[in-house]
Design an enzyme around this catalytic site. Structure first.
Site, PDB file in Angstrom:
ATOM      1  CB  THR A  65      71.265 -39.751  58.580  1.00 47.33           C
ATOM      2  OG1 THR A  65      70.187 -40.479  59.189  1.00 47.33           O
ATOM      3  CG2 THR A  65      72.377 -39.538  59.594  1.00 47.33           C
ATOM      4  CE1 TYR A 128      73.738 -36.147  56.698  1.00 48.59           C
ATOM      5  CE2 TYR A 128      75.083 -36.681  54.776  1.00 48.59           C
ATOM      6  CZ  TYR A 128      74.776 -36.858  56.114  1.00 48.59           C
ATOM      7  OH  TYR A 128      75.500 -37.748  56.875  1.00 48.59           O
TER       8      TYR A 128
END
Length: 298
Positions: A65, A128
């Protein structure tokens, strides 16, 4: 299929995993893994964990993350967000288990003027988001029974998140500059865990005879965020308004262009939860109501 379901849960030291370990108690036999028990970057160990545990359900909140770091550490982000979920999906398909996985608003470009729905075109703008989208696609392609919950702006009482960062900085700085032109729904990790547990309870309620049919009917992609929306600036203001800091900082609004980051972030991160409500009868609390409860938990 046995009456008491076995649930393999990953990432229990993370924000969502920590809450899930508590919310899932009573729904079955929870076999929980943290990083010390299962290295999710080792795909062979991931396969072995599933084959040894023989779960009826895999719940995988674990993820890479660190959005900005992902721009440099592409391999690590891809492994945890795409390759590991792909293995969980393959193994779930092989043994007839179901899989619950979590994704992100960052699969979208952020250019839409309204909240995104599940079948809107995806166009991630950073590594991401691309890695999380690859994970979604691998799960869908596997053919396993699955639920993918996209969420946004996750925060909680532990780990690294915007709320805790604001409280730490606000305790020592008289003024903070916070981005005001990116909009989304701050979502408490406990909200995600509670709603996930509610969904699993519905599956269990179908009974052993109806378990597989329930997953066949409900498999797919859903958005799961708090209700309402705000900017990062609005989120920060609410955090300090609800905090017990003796001296609260001034929160200055700035455009995203004044706070450049390695990873490009969506301007609009709002997700529509309508499908979640229609399929499961679940409606998340307003983001600020949830924030109040989270701040009490601190």
């Amino acid at each position: 299929m046995r009456d008491r379901k076995k649930i393999l849960l990953t990432g229990i030291n993370g924000q969502v995993g920590f809450e899930l370990e508590r919310s899932l108690q009573g729904l079955g036999e929870v076999v929980a893994f943290d990083r010390s028990r299962l290295n999710l970057t080792n795909l062979d160990l991931v396969r072995d964990a599933v084959r040894t545990t023989k779960p009826d359900l895999i719940v995988n909140p674990a993820a890479y993350t660190a959005v900005d770091n992902a721009e440099i550490d592409v391999a690590a982000a891809t492994r945890l967000n795409a390759e590991t979920p792909a293995v969980f999906a393959e193994e779930a398909k092989r043994i007839g288990a179901a899989l619950i996985h979590y994704s992100t608003d960052y699969v979208f470009s952020g250019e839409k003027g309204e909240p995104y729905v599940e079948d809107d075109p995806v166009n991630p703008q950073n590594v991401y988001g691309k890695s999380k989208l690859a994970g979604e696609q691998a799960i869908a392609a596997s053919g396993c029974s699955h639920l993918i919950f996209r969420t946004s702006w996750v925060y909680g009482t532990r780990g690294k998140n915007f709320m805790l960062t604001m409280l730490r900085l606000g305790a020592s700085r008289p003024e903070l500059a916070v981005v005001a032109d990116q909009i989304g729904a701050p979502t408490w990790s406990s909200t995600i865990a509670t709603m996930t547990a509610d969904v699993i309870a519905q599956a269990i309620g179908a009974g052993s005879a109806g378990w597989n049919d329930w997953w066949h009917v409900h498999s797919g992609l859903y958005h799961m965020t708090a209700s309402g929306s705000t900017s990062w600036h609005g989120f920060a203001q609410a955090i300090f308004r609800l905090s017990n800091l003796e001296s609260k900082p001034i929160v200055k609004p700035i455009p995203a262009s004044a706070y450049p980051t390695p990873a490009c972030r969506p301007t609009n991160s709002r997700l529509s939860n309508a499908k979640l409500g229609e399929r499961f009868g679940l409606y998340a609390p307003d983001w600020e109501d949830a924030l109040k409860l989270c701040m009490r938990a601190l």
